[in-house]
Design a protein around this motif. Structure first.
Motif, PDB file in Angstrom:
ATOM      1  N   GLY A   1     -67.512  11.561 -26.719  1.00  0.00           N
ATOM      2  CA  GLY A   1     -67.024  13.226 -27.123  1.00  0.00           C
ATOM      3  C   GLY A   1     -67.524  13.743 -25.682  1.00  0.00           C
TER       4      GLY A   1
ATOM      5  N   CYS B   1     -60.665  15.220 -31.070  1.00  0.00           N
ATOM      6  CA  CYS B   1     -61.341  14.519 -29.114  1.00  0.00           C
ATOM      7  C   CYS B   1     -61.066  16.049 -28.525  1.00  0.00           C
TER       8      CYS B   1
ATOM      9  N   ARG C   1     -55.519  15.109 -16.215  1.00  0.00           N
ATOM     10  CA  ARG C   1     -55.225  13.851 -17.113  1.00  0.00           C
ATOM     11  C   ARG C   1     -55.547  13.750 -18.226  1.00  0.00           C
ATOM     12  N   LEU C   2     -56.017  14.819 -18.220  1.00  0.00           N
ATOM     13  CA  LEU C   2     -56.238  14.662 -20.156  1.00  0.00           C
ATOM     14  C   LEU C   2     -54.717  15.803 -20.767  1.00  0.00           C
TER      15      LEU C   2
ATOM     16  N   LEU D   1     -56.192  14.407 -32.402  1.00  0.00           N
ATOM     17  CA  LEU D   1     -56.644  15.127 -31.056  1.00  0.00           C
ATOM     18  C   LEU D   1     -57.321  16.034 -30.471  1.00  0.00           C
TER      19      LEU D   1
ATOM     20  N   PRO E   1     -64.705  20.399 -23.236  1.00  0.00           N
ATOM     21  CA  PRO E   1     -65.966  20.625 -22.565  1.00  0.00           C
ATOM     22  C   PRO E   1     -65.450  19.457 -21.506  1.00  0.00           C
ATOM     23  N   MET E   2     -64.917  18.651 -21.463  1.00  0.00           N
ATOM     24  CA  MET E   2     -63.751  17.661 -20.537  1.00  0.00           C
ATOM     25  C   MET E   2     -63.523  18.442 -19.536  1.00  0.00           C
TER      26      MET E   2
ATOM     27  N   GLY F   1     -65.352   7.496 -29.182  1.00  0.00           N
ATOM     28  CA  GLY F   1     -66.598   8.391 -29.650  1.00  0.00           C
ATOM     29  C   GLY F   1     -67.828   9.439 -29.025  1.00  0.00           C
TER      30      GLY F   1
ATOM     31  N   LYS G   1     -45.946  18.200 -19.041  1.00  0.00           N
ATOM     32  CA  LYS G   1     -47.598  17.774 -17.960  1.00  0.00           C
ATOM     33  C   LYS G   1     -48.570  19.691 -17.599  1.00  0.00           C
TER      34      LYS G   1
ATOM     35  N   ALA H   1     -48.731  12.970 -24.410  1.00  0.00           N
ATOM     36  CA  ALA H   1     -48.302  11.895 -25.068  1.00  0.00           C
ATOM     37  C   ALA H   1     -48.970  11.747 -26.291  1.00  0.00           C
ATOM     38  N   ALA H   2     -49.893  11.711 -27.238  1.00  0.00           N
ATOM     39  CA  ALA H   2     -49.754  12.240 -28.234  1.00  0.00           C
ATOM     40  C   ALA H   2     -49.086  13.060 -29.171  1.00  0.00           C
TER      41      ALA H   2
ATOM     42  N   GLY I   1     -46.779   7.180 -26.669  1.00  0.00           N
ATOM     43  CA  GLY I   1     -46.976   8.104 -25.947  1.00  0.00           C
ATOM     44  C   GLY I   1     -46.821   7.497 -24.125  1.00  0.00           C
TER      45      GLY I   1
ATOM     46  N   GLY J   1     -63.892  17.208 -28.294  1.00  0.00           N
ATOM     47  CA  GLY J   1     -65.257  16.215 -27.859  1.00  0.00           C
ATOM     48  C   GLY J   1     -66.509  16.523 -28.983  1.00  0.00           C
ATOM     49  N   TYR J   2     -66.160  16.595 -30.446  1.00  0.00           N
ATOM     50  CA  TYR J   2     -66.707  15.926 -31.581  1.00  0.00           C
ATOM     51  C   TYR J   2     -67.102  14.664 -31.614  1.00  0.00           C
ATOM     52  N   GLY J   3     -66.408  13.357 -30.922  1.00  0.00           N
ATOM     53  CA  GLY J   3     -66.718  12.681 -31.479  1.00  0.00           C
ATOM     54  C   GLY J   3     -66.833  11.686 -32.025  1.00  0.00           C
TER      55      GLY J   3
ATOM     56  N   PHE K   1     -53.041   7.276 -35.229  1.00  0.00           N
ATOM     57  CA  PHE K   1     -53.342   7.915 -34.095  1.00  0.00           C
ATOM     58  C   PHE K   1     -52.779   6.515 -32.997  1.00  0.00           C
TER      59      PHE K   1
ATOM     60  N   VAL L   1     -52.007  14.338 -19.937  1.00  0.00           N
ATOM     61  CA  VAL L   1     -50.778  13.832 -19.735  1.00  0.00           C
ATOM     62  C   VAL L   1     -51.329  12.750 -21.172  1.00  0.00           C
ATOM     63  N   PHE L   2     -52.756  13.258 -21.213  1.00  0.00           N
ATOM     64  CA  PHE L   2     -53.035  12.570 -23.037  1.00  0.00           C
ATOM     65  C   PHE L   2     -52.328  13.431 -24.098  1.00  0.00           C
TER      66      PHE L   2
ATOM     67  N   GLU M   1     -60.869  17.677 -15.635  1.00  0.00           N
ATOM     68  CA  GLU M   1     -60.068  16.819 -15.400  1.00  0.00           C
ATOM     69  C   GLU M   1     -58.800  17.377 -16.206  1.00  0.00           C
TER      70      GLU M   1
END
Lengths: 195, 195
Positions: free
Chosen positions: B189, A184, A149-150, A181, A143-144, B187, A126, A156-157, B160, A187-189, B153, A152-153, A146
């Motif tokens: 994003g 995500c 926290r990200l 992933l 773009p994000m 989404g 991590k 996990a993925a 995960g 951040g294209y959403g 996903f 951890v995601f 944190e």
């Protein structure tokens, strides 16, 4: 020479445990594959368990350093280099799955020493990912905020993607997870092409 | 009465295997916990392996039906009902982890019958999630198409997340993964608040 014997033991132990699990791993096979006599083993390790704990933490931390730590320590682009490593299926073994996940599933609630070692290795994974995301964020690639926290995601993925492959989806499902992933993370959403 | 005996055997076998793995599961303990004599076991199953295969597929498919199939079969909102189930940590056991993932890690590359059964159960999980995402998409709750790909996903992220919890992150890391997953699904994003 002595160092070389120790390293051969660690390599052979890791391979045997990766294939058969810790409980299924045969010490006699490890010694044979390493070309080491039982007496020499006890010069370096108190027994099978100490050898296993050392082998797994050494091998996985070394792997995280070369695969992931190296990215955060080099020049960017950070995110695309991380994604390139994740998409490189030549470094994955979908039949045996993830050595870290396998051992967590097998040993974490059976033995406190394994539990502590495995939690340390998972935390190292991590941290290595968080360092990349942090640099990517600073470089404006992500773009994000944190990054911890990200991370951890992301971990996990990736672990879930390897399980998806082992559970019947193969390389195709692994790559599908990594690609979603990627969407995500970028951040294209709703604008991403999920097809 | 006969059916009840069979069900007690299945329940006891599932619990024993969930705690100890298949190889570590003791048939004598299963019989004792089920309150069944060895002779009765062989009336229903050829042996430990056949009992284990039946117990795991029965229990997990039953669980997927009540947790996930029920959502797609009811009225919406579909996505928020799925997220509510995923966020309900009272139905999770982070010490033992995911029974499906545990067995895939332990048995998939050791035994072909387990491999086939586990791949079927994993596929059932993906299908149940895909059915929810499909209905959510049709109802305009989800901006993405490709519900099958997205289901791969979602299942990977959930597996995960459970591993992240077992590997030291506990409920906190599990929920962090589910919440970031929620952001991806909706989404949002770059606009989501990742803090």
């Amino acid at each position: 020479m002595a160092d070389n014997t120790r390293e051969r033991l660690l390599e052979a132990a890791f391979e045997q445990i990766y294939t058969h699990g810790y409980q299924g791993a045969a010490l006699s096979e490890i010694l044979r594959n390493a070309g080491v006599h039982k007496g020499s083993l006890y010069h370096f390790f108190a027994g099978k368990k100490e050898l296993a704990l050392a082998a797994v933490s050494w091998k996985l931390n070394d792997r995280f350093a070369s695969r992931y730590r190296a990215i955060a320590q080099a020049d960017g682009p950070f995110l695309s280099r991380l994604l390139a490593v994740l998409k490189d299926t030549s470094i994955r073994d979908f039949e045996r799955g993830c050595p870290l996940a396998n051992l967590v599933q097998e040993m974490s609630n059976l033995d406190n020493d394994f539990d502590a070692m495995l939690k340390g290795v998972y935390a190292e994974f991590k941290d290595a990912i968080a360092a990349i995301l942090q640099r990517a964020s600073e470089a404006g690639e992500l773009p994000m905020q944190e990054s911890k926290r990200l991370a951890v995601f992301v971990v996990a993925a990736v672990e879930g993607a390897i399980l998806a492959a082992k559970a019947g989806g193969g390389e195709q499902d692994y790559l599908a997870v990594v690609e979603v992933l990627e969407g995500c993370l970028l951040g294209y959403g709703a604008d991403i092409n999920w097809a």
